[in-house]
Design a protein around this motif. Structure first.
Motif, PDB file in Angstrom:
ATOM      1  N   ARG A   1       0.837  -1.208   0.000  1.00 40.27           N
ATOM      2  CA  ARG A   1       0.000   0.000   0.000  1.00 40.27           C
ATOM      3  C   ARG A   1       0.869   1.255   0.000  1.00 40.27           C
ATOM      4  N   LYS A   2       1.918   1.223   0.835  1.00 42.93           N
ATOM      5  CA  LYS A   2       2.821   2.371   0.943  1.00 42.93           C
ATOM      6  C   LYS A   2       3.521   2.633  -0.391  1.00 42.93           C
ATOM      7  N   GLU A   3       4.023   1.584  -1.022  1.00 45.73           N
ATOM      8  CA  GLU A   3       4.701   1.721  -2.320  1.00 45.73           C
ATOM      9  C   GLU A   3       3.751   2.299  -3.369  1.00 45.73           C
ATOM     10  N   LEU A   4       2.530   1.799  -3.427  1.00 46.71           N
ATOM     11  CA  LEU A   4       1.565   2.282  -4.409  1.00 46.71           C
ATOM     12  C   LEU A   4       1.201   3.743  -4.156  1.00 46.71           C
ATOM     13  N   ALA A   5       1.046   4.105  -2.879  1.00 46.67           N
ATOM     14  CA  ALA A   5       0.730   5.496  -2.528  1.00 46.67           C
ATOM     15  C   ALA A   5       1.875   6.419  -2.945  1.00 46.67           C
ATOM     16  N   GLN A   6       3.114   5.969  -2.739  1.00 47.10           N
ATOM     17  CA  GLN A   6       4.278   6.774  -3.130  1.00 47.10           C
ATOM     18  C   GLN A   6       4.338   6.969  -4.645  1.00 47.10           C
ATOM     19  N   ARG A   7       3.750   6.041  -5.378  1.00 52.23           N
ATOM     20  CA  ARG A   7       3.731   6.143  -6.841  1.00 52.23           C
ATOM     21  C   ARG A   7       2.518   6.932  -7.348  1.00 52.23           C
ATOM     22  N   GLY A   8       1.702   7.415  -6.402  1.00 52.03           N
ATOM     23  CA  GLY A   8       0.599   8.287  -6.768  1.00 52.03           C
ATOM     24  C   GLY A   8      -0.748   7.626  -6.987  1.00 52.03           C
ATOM     25  N   TYR A   9      -0.872   6.353  -6.664  1.00 55.53           N
ATOM     26  CA  TYR A   9      -2.150   5.668  -6.866  1.00 55.53           C
ATOM     27  C   TYR A   9      -3.146   6.030  -5.777  1.00 55.53           C
ATOM     28  N   ARG A  10      -4.411   6.134  -6.166  1.00 57.51           N
ATOM     29  CA  ARG A  10      -5.518   6.301  -5.220  1.00 57.51           C
ATOM     30  C   ARG A  10      -6.111   4.913  -5.015  1.00 57.51           C
ATOM     31  N   MET A  11      -6.152   4.450  -3.789  1.00 60.34           N
ATOM     32  CA  MET A  11      -6.568   3.077  -3.508  1.00 60.34           C
ATOM     33  C   MET A  11      -7.882   3.016  -2.755  1.00 60.34           C
ATOM     34  N   GLU A  12      -8.674   2.024  -3.125  1.00 62.18           N
ATOM     35  CA  GLU A  12      -9.884   1.662  -2.400  1.00 62.18           C
ATOM     36  C   GLU A  12      -9.743   0.187  -2.059  1.00 62.18           C
ATOM     37  N   PHE A  13     -10.292  -0.210  -0.927  1.00 59.22           N
ATOM     38  CA  PHE A  13     -10.143  -1.593  -0.486  1.00 59.22           C
ATOM     39  C   PHE A  13     -11.508  -2.239  -0.270  1.00 59.22           C
ATOM     40  N   GLN A  14     -11.614  -3.484  -0.708  1.00 58.49           N
ATOM     41  CA  GLN A  14     -12.836  -4.265  -0.557  1.00 58.49           C
ATOM     42  C   GLN A  14     -12.460  -5.676  -0.122  1.00 58.49           C
ATOM     43  N   ALA A  15     -13.403  -6.340   0.522  1.00 57.26           N
ATOM     44  CA  ALA A  15     -13.165  -7.716   0.956  1.00 57.26           C
ATOM     45  C   ALA A  15     -13.006  -8.653  -0.233  1.00 57.26           C
ATOM     46  N   ARG A  16     -13.750  -8.382  -1.284  1.00 60.03           N
ATOM     47  CA  ARG A  16     -13.677  -9.229  -2.482  1.00 60.03           C
ATOM     48  C   ARG A  16     -13.626  -8.318  -3.704  1.00 60.03           C
ATOM     49  N   THR A  17     -12.553  -8.405  -4.460  1.00 65.89           N
ATOM     50  CA  THR A  17     -12.361  -7.511  -5.592  1.00 65.89           C
ATOM     51  C   THR A  17     -12.630  -8.175  -6.931  1.00 65.89           C
ATOM     52  N   SER A  18     -12.911  -9.471  -6.917  1.00 66.82           N
ATOM     53  CA  SER A  18     -13.222 -10.166  -8.168  1.00 66.82           C
ATOM     54  C   SER A  18     -14.006 -11.433  -7.847  1.00 66.82           C
ATOM     55  N   GLY A  19     -14.594 -11.975  -8.859  1.00 68.25           N
ATOM     56  CA  GLY A  19     -15.235 -13.280  -8.718  1.00 68.25           C
ATOM     57  C   GLY A  19     -14.192 -14.358  -8.947  1.00 68.25           C
ATOM     58  N   PRO A  20     -14.645 -15.579  -9.090  1.00 66.81           N
ATOM     59  CA  PRO A  20     -13.694 -16.656  -9.365  1.00 66.81           C
ATOM     60  C   PRO A  20     -12.925 -16.384 -10.652  1.00 66.81           C
ATOM     61  N   ILE A  21     -11.627 -16.548 -10.589  1.00 65.65           N
ATOM     62  CA  ILE A  21     -10.769 -16.366 -11.757  1.00 65.65           C
ATOM     63  C   ILE A  21      -9.945 -17.630 -11.942  1.00 65.65           C
ATOM     64  N   ASN A  22      -9.981 -18.167 -13.132  1.00 64.82           N
ATOM     65  CA  ASN A  22      -9.201 -19.354 -13.473  1.00 64.82           C
ATOM     66  C   ASN A  22      -8.490 -19.065 -14.785  1.00 64.82           C
ATOM     67  N   ALA A  23      -7.244 -19.495 -14.881  1.00 62.76           N
ATOM     68  CA  ALA A  23      -6.494 -19.259 -16.109  1.00 62.76           C
ATOM     69  C   ALA A  23      -5.522 -20.403 -16.362  1.00 62.76           C
ATOM     70  N   ILE A  24      -5.295 -20.672 -17.634  1.00 62.06           N
ATOM     71  CA  ILE A  24      -4.302 -21.664 -18.040  1.00 62.06           C
ATOM     72  C   ILE A  24      -3.440 -21.029 -19.116  1.00 62.06           C
ATOM     73  N   LEU A  25      -2.131 -21.090 -18.926  1.00 63.98           N
ATOM     74  CA  LEU A  25      -1.184 -20.557 -19.890  1.00 63.98           C
ATOM     75  C   LEU A  25      -0.566 -21.711 -20.656  1.00 63.98           C
ATOM     76  N   LEU A  26      -0.615 -21.627 -21.968  1.00 64.93           N
ATOM     77  CA  LEU A  26       0.041 -22.610 -22.819  1.00 64.93           C
ATOM     78  C   LEU A  26       1.421 -22.061 -23.156  1.00 64.93           C
ATOM     79  N   ASP A  27       2.457 -22.631 -22.568  1.00 61.02           N
ATOM     80  CA  ASP A  27       3.834 -22.197 -22.800  1.00 61.02           C
ATOM     81  C   ASP A  27       4.419 -23.024 -23.940  1.00 61.02           C
ATOM     82  N   HIS A  28       4.220 -22.549 -25.160  1.00 63.69           N
ATOM     83  CA  HIS A  28       4.664 -23.285 -26.337  1.00 63.69           C
ATOM     84  C   HIS A  28       6.184 -23.409 -26.387  1.00 63.69           C
ATOM     85  N   ALA A  29       6.887 -22.408 -25.897  1.00 66.85           N
ATOM     86  CA  ALA A  29       8.350 -22.424 -25.944  1.00 66.85           C
ATOM     87  C   ALA A  29       8.934 -23.580 -25.145  1.00 66.85           C
TER      88      ALA A  29
END
Length: 73
Positions: free
Chosen positions: A26-54
């Motif tokens: 929080r301190k680092e972000l504030a020093q960089r000028g961000y305005r922050m709001e805080f919530q108990a839940r900021t997103s719904g379920p998130i699932n991701a799969i990365l295909l690393d072809h390399a």
């Protein structure tokens, strides 16, 4: 009731973060000028799969909201 399809206005410099974000982050972000709001839940379920072809591998990740998981083969 708002829908995820509603128009969302851009608000540069504004962050909505989870309440568990550590104080040092929080301190680092504030020093960089961000305005922050805080919530108990900021997103719904998130699932991701990365295909690393390399490297010929699959990487998966899920949020910690409920029984979330990613499956790939």
């Amino acid at each position: 009731m708002r829908s995820s399809f509603d128009t969302h206005a851009s608000q540069p410099g504004r962050l909505v973060l989870n309440e568990s974000v550590p104080q040092w982050v929080r301190k680092e972000l504030a020093q960089r000028g961000y305005r922050m709001e805080f919530q108990a839940r900021t997103s719904g379920p998130i699932n991701a799969i990365l295909l690393d072809h390399a490297h010929g591998t699959l990487w998966g990740g899920s949020s910690n909201h409920g029984e979330d998981y990613g499956i790939a083969w």
